[in-house]
Design an enzyme around this catalytic site. Structure first.
Site, PDB file in Angstrom:
ATOM      1  N   ASP A   1     -44.234 -66.866 -38.452  1.00  0.00           N
ATOM      2  CA  ASP A   1     -44.251 -68.135 -39.183  1.00  0.00           C
ATOM      3  C   ASP A   1     -44.212 -69.263 -38.162  1.00  0.00           C
ATOM      4  OD1 ASP A   1     -44.282 -69.952 -41.227  1.00  0.00           O
ATOM      5  OD2 ASP A   1     -42.368 -69.357 -42.106  1.00  0.00           O
TER       6      ASP A   1
ATOM      7  N   ASN B   1     -40.210 -74.679 -38.477  1.00  0.00           N
ATOM      8  CA  ASN B   1     -39.253 -73.603 -38.210  1.00  0.00           C
ATOM      9  C   ASN B   1     -38.598 -73.755 -36.838  1.00  0.00           C
ATOM     10  OD1 ASN B   1     -39.496 -72.262 -40.657  1.00  0.00           O
ATOM     11  ND2 ASN B   1     -41.252 -71.070 -39.971  1.00  0.00           N
TER      12      ASN B   1
ATOM     13  N   ASP C   1     -36.686 -68.346 -38.212  1.00  0.00           N
ATOM     14  CA  ASP C   1     -37.555 -67.685 -39.190  1.00  0.00           C
ATOM     15  C   ASP C   1     -38.503 -66.671 -38.551  1.00  0.00           C
ATOM     16  OD1 ASP C   1     -36.298 -69.127 -41.093  1.00  0.00           O
ATOM     17  OD2 ASP C   1     -37.971 -70.429 -41.595  1.00  0.00           O
TER      18      ASP C   1
ATOM     19  N   GLU D   1     -38.930 -63.553 -39.907  1.00  0.00           N
ATOM     20  CA  GLU D   1     -39.141 -62.480 -40.877  1.00  0.00           C
ATOM     21  C   GLU D   1     -40.590 -62.015 -40.932  1.00  0.00           C
ATOM     22  OE1 GLU D   1     -37.735 -64.079 -44.497  1.00  0.00           O
ATOM     23  OE2 GLU D   1     -39.403 -65.428 -44.803  1.00  0.00           O
TER      24      GLU D   1
END
Length: 363
Positions: free
Chosen positions: A233, A238, A251, A253
Site C-alpha cells: 500500500d 501511509n 500499513d 498488510e
C-alpha cells in the site's frame, strides 16, 4: 466531496477494547497501567488502530500503537487478516533496511483477548497526509505547504520505495508469494482475481473490472522484471512525517513479493485517484506533485532500474483499487448506508479513469 455518507470503520467500542487490553497486558507486565487510550480519526476499514500509553518500569515502550485485525462479523474489506505476516514483514524490514518502520513488540495470535489477533508497536509522532478530505483538497497541511516543501516530501517518499526495493534481500520475501503456478506477477494477479470473485460472490459483478482484467492480459509484460519486497500500500497517506521527512512507514498488510513496478504503479495511481477526484469537484488540486513522469525518472536515478510496462502497472493499480472500492460500496449497502444501483460499475468512484485506462486514453 461525496454524496454518500462516509463508511463506518468499526463495530467495536473503544472503551471496551481499552479494558480488555489492560487485562491482557497485565498478564505480561504485572502492574502495568494502560492510559490515554484513543482511536485515531483516520482509522481504516481493513484493520483498526488503538493508541495508548504504558506506565511500567520494565518496558522500553511508553507510547504504543496496537494494530487489530478487522472484526470478522463486520463485513470485512479483505477475506483474511494475517497479523503474524504483517508483524514478520515489519520486523524484517527493520532488520534489513533503513526504512523507518515502527518497532514491533508483542504479537497476539489468539483472538480471545480482543476479539481478533493483534500486535503492539512503538507509536511514532508526526502528521499524515489526510485521505478525507484528501490532501489534494484545500484546507490541510500538505496542500498549504510551499512547492519547495512538497518537493522535499516527494523526494523523501520516492526514496523510501527505492531503498526498500534495493536494500531488502529479495529471497527473504519469498514467503509472501501466493500459492499457485506461474511467475510472481502472475500469482499476484491471480490472487486479485480470487479476491474479486470473493467480493462479488452472490452479488452483481462489475463489467468494467472484468474488462480491466482482460485488458491486463493484452498488456502483459514480455519481461516482468526483477522481483522484490513490495510495501503493498505504497502511498504517502501511509507515512507519518516529521515536518516533511518520513518518520514511520505504516500499513504493511498488502506486502508482496512482486516486480518493483507493482509498488511504483500503486504509488503513481493512488495519487492520481485523489488528484482526479479533486479536479472533478472544481479545485485544481496539486497538479505538479507526485507526477508519474517525475516519480519514474527519480526512481530510475535512485535505483538504476528504469520502470517498465507502466501502462500495465498503473492499470493494474486502478483495477485493484476498483475491487476494494466495490467491496467498500457493498459493505455500505450491507449496513444500509447506500443502495446498490442497477449498474454496479457506478459504485467504483474512479470508474471513469479506470475505463479510460482500459481504452488506452487515460495517459
Amino acid at each position: 466531496m461525496a454524496t454518500a455518507p462516509r463508511p463506518r470503520t468499526s463495530t467495536r467500542e473503544p472503551e471496551e477494547l481499552g479494558r480488555r487490553l489492560a487485562a491482557w497486558l497485565d498478564a505480561r507486565l504485572p502492574g502495568a497501567k494502560v492510559t490515554n487510550v484513543s482511536v485515531p480519526g483516520s482509522n481504516g476499514m481493513s484493520s483498526e488502530t488503538l493508541l495508548f500509553d504504558i506506565e511500567h518500569p520494565d518496558t522500553p515502550l511508553r507510547a504504543c500503537a496496537l494494530r487489530l485485525a478487522a472484526d470478522p462479523a463486520a463485513y470485512t474489506v479483505f477475506p483474511t487478516y494475517d497479523m503474524p505476516r504483517q508483524h514478520r514483514v515489519m520486523s524484517l524490514v527493520a532488520e534489513h533496511t533503513d526504512v523507518p518502520v515502527p518497532r514491533v513488540q508483542w504479537l497476539e495470535e489468539d483472538p480471545g483477548p480482543l476479539g481478533a489477533p493483534f500486535f503492539v508497536m512503538a507509536r511514532a509522532e508526526g502528521r499524515v497526509p489526510p485521505d478525507v478530505m484528501p490532501y489534494t483538497y484545500e484546507g490541510n497541511w500538505l496542500h498549504a505547504a510551499t512547492d519547495a516543501e512538497r518537493a522535499v516530501l516527494q523526494e523523501a517518499s520516492i526514496s523510501l520505495l527505492a531503498r526498500l526495493h534495493d536494500q531488502f534481500p529479495a529471497k527473504e520475501a519469498e514467503f509472501l508469494l501466493p500459492e499457485g503456478a506461474g511467475s510472481p506477477l502472475r500469482r499476484h494477479v491471480d490472487a486479485q482475481r480470487a479476491y474479486y470473485s470473493w467480493v462479488v460472490e452472490g452479488l452483481a459483478p462489475s463489467p468494467l473490472i472484468e474488462r480491466a482484467f482482460a485488458r491486463l492480459e493484452e498488456l502483459w509484460p514480455q519481461d516482468e522484471g526483477p522481483t522484490v519486497l513490495n510495501w503493498g500500500d505504497a502511498r504517502i497517506g501511509n507515512v507519518i512525517y516529521d515536518g516533511f521527512t518520513p518518520a514511520a512507514v505504516l500499513d504493511w498488510e498488502m506486502a508482496a513479493y512482486a516486480p518493483r513496478e507493482v509498488d511504483l504503479g500503486w504509488s503513481v495511481y493512488l495519487h492520481r485517484f485523489f488528484q482526479d477526484l479533486t479536479v472533478s469537484f472544481g479545485q485544481p488540486g496539486l497538479p505538479d506533485f507526485l507526477r508519474r513522469e517525475d516519480l519514474e525518472r527519480r526512481y530510475a536515478e535512485l535505483t538504476g532500474h528504469t520502470p517498465r510496462n507502466m501502462e500495465f502497472h498503473t492499470l493494474y493499480a486502478a483495477l485493484r483499487h476498483g475491487i476494494v472500492m466495490l467491496r467498500i460500496a457493498y459493505r455500505q449497502a450491507h449496513f444500509g448506508e447506500v443502495e446498490i444501483p442497477e449498474n454496479p460499475d457506478s459504485l467504483i468512484l474512479h470508474h471513469a479513469s479506470l475505463a479510460a485506462m482500459v481504452q488506452g486514453t487515460y495517459w
